[in-house]
Design a protein around this motif. Structure first.
Motif, PDB file in Angstrom:
ATOM      1  N   GLU A  51      91.162  30.549  -7.720  1.00 27.73           N
ATOM      2  CA  GLU A  51      92.313  30.750  -8.605  1.00 27.73           C
ATOM      3  C   GLU A  51      91.730  31.334  -9.885  1.00 27.73           C
ATOM      4  N   THR A  56      89.445  25.001 -18.020  1.00 30.16           N
ATOM      5  CA  THR A  56      90.654  24.668 -18.765  1.00 30.16           C
ATOM      6  C   THR A  56      90.503  25.223 -20.180  1.00 30.16           C
ATOM      7  N   THR A  59      83.125  22.356  -6.878  1.00 30.73           N
ATOM      8  CA  THR A  59      84.385  22.829  -7.458  1.00 30.73           C
ATOM      9  C   THR A  59      84.216  23.009  -8.965  1.00 30.73           C
ATOM     10  N   TRP A  60      84.549  24.205  -9.415  1.00 30.62           N
ATOM     11  CA  TRP A  60      84.536  24.531 -10.840  1.00 30.62           C
ATOM     12  C   TRP A  60      85.976  24.546 -11.327  1.00 30.62           C
ATOM     13  N   THR A  61      86.241  23.881 -12.445  1.00 25.64           N
ATOM     14  CA  THR A  61      87.571  23.894 -13.044  1.00 25.64           C
ATOM     15  C   THR A  61      87.428  24.359 -14.494  1.00 25.64           C
ATOM     16  N   SER A  89      86.014  27.032  -5.744  1.00 29.10           N
ATOM     17  CA  SER A  89      85.457  25.970  -4.923  1.00 29.10           C
ATOM     18  C   SER A  89      84.756  26.572  -3.714  1.00 29.10           C
ATOM     19  N   LYS A 146      90.622  29.839 -13.381  1.00 33.32           N
ATOM     20  CA  LYS A 146      91.023  28.433 -13.364  1.00 33.32           C
ATOM     21  C   LYS A 146      90.171  27.570 -12.440  1.00 33.32           C
ATOM     22  N   THR A 147      90.089  27.951 -11.153  1.00 33.88           N
ATOM     23  CA  THR A 147      89.414  27.099 -10.175  1.00 33.88           C
ATOM     24  C   THR A 147      88.618  27.943  -9.184  1.00 33.88           C
TER      25      THR A 147
END
Length: 136
Positions: A68, A91, A87-89, A74, A71-72
């Motif tokens: 995404e 924000t 998983t990278w998030t 994985s 945003k994200t």
């Protein structure tokens, strides 16, 4: 796998970086930048894409599972018997980006891999911050 989920361990590293999510995203998805902070790779931000991370000690078999943009991100991270997911998030925060990395999937009998990840990821994120500071 008949291991209770509560026994599965995760390594989480969180940082606030003074760069916008778009710039952080580039460092997480551009192969030449990934190589500077993590390992050699043939990464593409495309779900299903298989790639290998390689270093002097060996390699990691990976497959992208979620993208995404900004945003994200994985991907599966399989190495030496470890089957995990990174998983990278990203924000947006007041002065940049809150970056969260979680590697999940360590079984209780994989203490060496778990401790290695707890030691290694903060160093990788230090390298990532250095790449962000000099990348355009």
């Amino acid at each position: 796998m008949n291991v209770a989920s509560s026994e599965i361990l995760s390594v989480v590293v969180e940082r606030d970086v003074h760069f916008p999510p778009e710039k952080v995203w580039r460092a997480l998805t551009q192969p030449y930048l990934i190589e500077e902070w993590l390992m050699k790779n043939a990464f593409q931000p495309s779900v299903g894409h298989r790639f290998k991370l390689t270093a002097d000690w060996g390699g990691v078999d990976c497959q992208v599972v979620a993208v995404e943009p900004h945003k994200t991100l994985s991907y599966k991270w399989d190495a030496m018997g470890l089957e995990s997911v990174v998983t990278w998030t990203l924000t947006p925060s007041g002065n940049g980006t809150h970056l969260r990395m979680e590697q999940s999937g360590f079984r209780p009998d994989q203490q060496q891999a778990y401790q290695g990840a707890k030691y290694g990821w903060p160093k990788f994120l230090d390298n990532l911050e250095q790449v962000l500071a000099k990348a355009d």
